[in-house]
Design a protein around this motif. Structure first.
Motif, PDB file in Angstrom:
ATOM      1  N   ARG A  81      31.165   7.203  47.752  1.00 23.94           N
ATOM      2  CA  ARG A  81      31.765   6.500  48.897  1.00 23.94           C
ATOM      3  C   ARG A  81      30.731   6.130  49.966  1.00 23.94           C
ATOM      4  NH1 ARG A  81      35.219   3.448  48.166  1.00 23.94           N
ATOM      5  NH2 ARG A  81      35.632   3.426  50.362  1.00 23.94           N
ATOM      6  N   LEU A  82      29.510   6.686  49.884  1.00 26.23           N
ATOM      7  CA  LEU A  82      28.457   6.319  50.841  1.00 26.23           C
ATOM      8  C   LEU A  82      27.576   5.186  50.309  1.00 26.23           C
ATOM      9  CD1 LEU A  82      27.303   9.795  52.174  1.00 26.23           C
ATOM     10  CD2 LEU A  82      28.700   8.083  53.338  1.00 26.23           C
ATOM     11  N   TYR A  83      27.902   4.668  49.150  1.00 19.08           N
ATOM     12  CA  TYR A  83      27.141   3.597  48.526  1.00 19.08           C
ATOM     13  C   TYR A  83      25.680   3.992  48.308  1.00 19.08           C
ATOM     14  CZ  TYR A  83      31.176   0.864  50.071  1.00 19.08           C
ATOM     15  OH  TYR A  83      32.444   0.391  50.289  1.00 19.08           O
ATOM     16  N   ASP A  84      25.455   5.265  47.952  1.00 24.02           N
ATOM     17  CA  ASP A  84      24.092   5.732  47.699  1.00 24.02           C
ATOM     18  C   ASP A  84      23.437   4.971  46.548  1.00 24.02           C
ATOM     19  OD1 ASP A  84      24.269   7.541  49.762  1.00 24.02           O
ATOM     20  OD2 ASP A  84      24.662   9.272  48.461  1.00 24.02           O
ATOM     21  N   GLY A  85      24.229   4.529  45.602  1.00 22.99           N
ATOM     22  CA  GLY A  85      23.685   3.737  44.499  1.00 22.99           C
ATOM     23  C   GLY A  85      23.053   2.443  44.979  1.00 22.99           C
ATOM     24  N   GLY A  86      23.621   1.857  46.026  1.00 29.18           N
ATOM     25  CA  GLY A  86      23.045   0.638  46.611  1.00 29.18           C
ATOM     26  C   GLY A  86      21.707   0.921  47.255  1.00 29.18           C
ATOM     27  N   LEU A  87      21.630   2.021  47.997  1.00 29.43           N
ATOM     28  CA  LEU A  87      20.362   2.395  48.630  1.00 29.43           C
ATOM     29  C   LEU A  87      19.315   2.744  47.573  1.00 29.43           C
ATOM     30  CD1 LEU A  87      18.767   2.830  51.189  1.00 29.43           C
ATOM     31  CD2 LEU A  87      19.758   5.125  51.352  1.00 29.43           C
ATOM     32  N   ASP A  88      19.749   3.379  46.486  1.00 31.03           N
ATOM     33  CA  ASP A  88      18.836   3.688  45.395  1.00 31.03           C
ATOM     34  C   ASP A  88      18.296   2.400  44.774  1.00 31.03           C
ATOM     35  OD1 ASP A  88      17.598   5.544  43.432  1.00 31.03           O
ATOM     36  OD2 ASP A  88      18.904   4.452  42.053  1.00 31.03           O
ATOM     37  N   LEU A  89      19.153   1.411  44.588  1.00 32.62           N
ATOM     38  CA  LEU A  89      18.720   0.136  44.019  1.00 32.62           C
ATOM     39  C   LEU A  89      17.741  -0.580  44.947  1.00 32.62           C
ATOM     40  CD1 LEU A  89      18.843  -1.830  41.704  1.00 32.62           C
ATOM     41  CD2 LEU A  89      20.998  -2.722  42.631  1.00 32.62           C
ATOM     42  N   VAL A  90      17.988  -0.536  46.244  1.00 32.98           N
ATOM     43  CA  VAL A  90      17.041  -1.103  47.214  1.00 32.98           C
ATOM     44  C   VAL A  90      15.684  -0.403  47.086  1.00 32.98           C
ATOM     45  CG1 VAL A  90      16.512  -1.302  49.685  1.00 32.98           C
ATOM     46  CG2 VAL A  90      18.789  -1.921  48.845  1.00 32.98           C
ATOM     47  N   SER A  91      15.721   0.926  46.937  1.00 31.28           N
ATOM     48  CA  SER A  91      14.482   1.695  46.800  1.00 31.28           C
ATOM     49  C   SER A  91      13.710   1.316  45.546  1.00 31.28           C
ATOM     50  CB  SER A  91      14.791   3.194  46.764  1.00 31.28           C
ATOM     51  OG  SER A  91      15.413   3.587  47.962  1.00 31.28           O
ATOM     52  N   ARG A  92      14.412   0.926  44.508  1.00 27.37           N
ATOM     53  CA  ARG A  92      13.754   0.470  43.273  1.00 27.37           C
ATOM     54  C   ARG A  92      13.243  -0.955  43.404  1.00 27.37           C
ATOM     55  NH1 ARG A  92      18.151   1.343  38.847  1.00 27.37           N
ATOM     56  NH2 ARG A  92      16.623   0.215  37.597  1.00 27.37           N
ATOM     57  N   LEU A  93      13.934  -1.777  44.193  1.00 26.02           N
ATOM     58  CA  LEU A  93      13.583  -3.190  44.337  1.00 26.02           C
ATOM     59  C   LEU A  93      12.328  -3.405  45.174  1.00 26.02           C
ATOM     60  CD1 LEU A  93      14.211  -6.223  44.011  1.00 26.02           C
ATOM     61  CD2 LEU A  93      15.764  -5.996  45.980  1.00 26.02           C
ATOM     62  N   TRP A 129      22.997  -5.313  50.979  1.00 27.14           N
ATOM     63  CA  TRP A 129      21.693  -5.122  51.608  1.00 27.14           C
ATOM     64  C   TRP A 129      20.933  -6.433  51.510  1.00 27.14           C
ATOM     65  CZ3 TRP A 129      19.562  -0.557  53.627  1.00 27.14           C
ATOM     66  CH2 TRP A 129      20.348   0.582  53.469  1.00 27.14           C
ATOM     67  N   ALA A 130      20.156  -6.750  52.540  1.00 26.52           N
ATOM     68  CA  ALA A 130      19.255  -7.900  52.503  1.00 26.52           C
ATOM     69  C   ALA A 130      17.829  -7.365  52.510  1.00 26.52           C
ATOM     70  CB  ALA A 130      19.485  -8.805  53.709  1.00 26.52           C
ATOM     71  N   VAL A 131      17.076  -7.702  51.475  1.00 25.79           N
ATOM     72  CA  VAL A 131      15.659  -7.372  51.430  1.00 25.79           C
ATOM     73  C   VAL A 131      14.938  -8.700  51.601  1.00 25.79           C
ATOM     74  CG1 VAL A 131      13.788  -6.324  50.117  1.00 25.79           C
ATOM     75  CG2 VAL A 131      16.125  -5.454  49.863  1.00 25.79           C
ATOM     76  N   SER A 132      14.429  -8.940  52.804  1.00 21.33           N
ATOM     77  CA  SER A 132      13.757 -10.203  53.086  1.00 21.33           C
ATOM     78  C   SER A 132      12.254 -10.000  52.983  1.00 21.33           C
ATOM     79  CB  SER A 132      14.155 -10.735  54.465  1.00 21.33           C
ATOM     80  OG  SER A 132      13.817  -9.809  55.468  1.00 21.33           O
ATOM     81  N   TRP A 133      11.564 -11.063  52.597  1.00 22.07           N
ATOM     82  CA  TRP A 133      10.126 -10.968  52.404  1.00 22.07           C
ATOM     83  C   TRP A 133       9.499 -12.352  52.359  1.00 22.07           C
ATOM     84  CZ3 TRP A 133       8.833 -12.614  47.304  1.00 22.07           C
ATOM     85  CH2 TRP A 133       9.916 -12.694  46.435  1.00 22.07           C
ATOM     86  N   ARG A 134       8.204 -12.350  52.568  1.00 20.76           N
ATOM     87  CA  ARG A 134       7.427 -13.597  52.607  1.00 20.76           C
ATOM     88  C   ARG A 134       6.372 -13.554  51.506  1.00 20.76           C
ATOM     89  NH1 ARG A 134       5.744 -15.440  58.293  1.00 20.76           N
ATOM     90  NH2 ARG A 134       7.845 -16.247  58.048  1.00 20.76           N
ATOM     91  N   TRP A 135       6.257 -14.677  50.791  1.00 20.49           N
ATOM     92  CA  TRP A 135       5.232 -14.788  49.760  1.00 20.49           C
ATOM     93  C   TRP A 135       4.281 -15.898  50.169  1.00 20.49           C
ATOM     94  CZ3 TRP A 135       6.159 -16.146  43.901  1.00 20.49           C
ATOM     95  CH2 TRP A 135       5.100 -15.653  43.145  1.00 20.49           C
ATOM     96  N   LYS A 136       3.055 -15.521  50.451  1.00 23.69           N
ATOM     97  CA  LYS A 136       2.029 -16.507  50.807  1.00 23.69           C
ATOM     98  C   LYS A 136       1.549 -17.182  49.529  1.00 23.69           C
ATOM     99  CE  LYS A 136      -0.894 -15.693  53.980  1.00 23.69           C
ATOM    100  NZ  LYS A 136      -2.010 -15.183  54.766  1.00 23.69           N
ATOM    101  N   ILE A 137       1.507 -18.512  49.558  1.00 26.44           N
ATOM    102  CA  ILE A 137       1.114 -19.266  48.374  1.00 26.44           C
ATOM    103  C   ILE A 137      -0.011 -20.237  48.709  1.00 26.44           C
ATOM    104  CG2 ILE A 137       3.358 -19.072  47.263  1.00 26.44           C
ATOM    105  CD1 ILE A 137       3.982 -21.887  48.234  1.00 26.44           C
ATOM    106  N   ARG A 138      -0.721 -20.632  47.697  1.00 22.65           N
ATOM    107  CA  ARG A 138      -1.787 -21.621  47.870  1.00 22.65           C
ATOM    108  C   ARG A 138      -1.131 -22.973  48.115  1.00 22.65           C
ATOM    109  NH1 ARG A 138      -6.368 -19.059  46.133  1.00 22.65           N
ATOM    110  NH2 ARG A 138      -6.059 -17.461  44.574  1.00 22.65           N
ATOM    111  N   GLY A 139      -1.540 -23.628  49.174  1.00 23.36           N
ATOM    112  CA  GLY A 139      -0.981 -24.940  49.478  1.00 23.36           C
ATOM    113  C   GLY A 139      -1.218 -25.935  48.366  1.00 23.36           C
ATOM    114  N   SER A 140      -2.346 -25.802  47.678  1.00 20.61           N
ATOM    115  CA  SER A 140      -2.660 -26.729  46.591  1.00 20.61           C
ATOM    116  C   SER A 140      -1.736 -26.559  45.397  1.00 20.61           C
ATOM    117  CB  SER A 140      -4.116 -26.542  46.149  1.00 20.61           C
ATOM    118  OG  SER A 140      -4.313 -25.220  45.688  1.00 20.61           O
TER     119      SER A 140
END
Length: 182
Positions: A81-93, A129-140
């Protein structure tokens, strides 16, 4: 040439390969959610759905980046009921995202994890859960040039140097050979 679609698909492919669990739905998603969309997606939980959110074009320079969000949906059971499985999945992601890599990109940065749990979601028996992130890429990589990314086999290698160096009043010959290993 690498397209933005190619980049998004590569991200999803690497997340799927990194999670290695057939019970978890890993797919692309077009963007953010509303309650109706969450109700539709509940049947696919647990799920990691990745959205391409924003692209900053560095005009061919290596200052381009793409912001992504990987949404983790998790449905509770009577035992969780605490959605620990969701937090575990975030920890794996998070470590999987940290290690996303491509020849036309730099490191992933600014990984942020946010719990979007609300009473409305709890009434649906799901957490988000939202796991946001930035991926720097080569402009070329996506500059529209048909040449695309230069393959290292097209580059000339520096084989070494042969020089005379003046040390005090004496000339000293110096040869440096460089061995290229692949």
């Amino acid at each position: 040439m690498t397209t933005l679609l190619d980049i998004r698909n590569e991200v999803v492919r690497q997340i799927r390969a990194g999670i290695k669990d057939a019970k978890i739905e890993v797919a692309a998603h077009p963007g953010r959610f509303d309650e109706k969309e969450l109700r539709r997606l509940m049947t696919k939980t647990p799920a990691i759905l990745t959205s391409f959110l924003f692209h900053h074009d560095g005009c061919g320079a290596d200052e381009s980046y793409i912001d992504f969000a990987s949404w983790v949906l998790y449905r509770a059971s009577n035992k969780d009921r605490l959605y620990d499985g969701g937090l575990d999945l975030v920890s794996r992601l998070v470590p999987v995202i940290r290690n996303i890599d491509a020849d036309w990109a730099f490191a992933v940065e600014k990984i942020e994890t946010e719990n979007l749990f609300t009473g409305t979601l709890d009434n649906l028996n799901v957490t988000l859960w939202a796991v946001s992130w930035r991926w720097k890429i080569r402009g070329s990589a996506i500059d529209g040039d048909d040449a695309g990314i230069i393959d290292d086999s097209e580059l000339d290698y520096f084989d070494g140097a042969d020089a005379t160096i003046l040390v005090g009043n004496e000339s000293v010959g110096h040869i440096t050979n460089v061995e290229v290993k692949k």
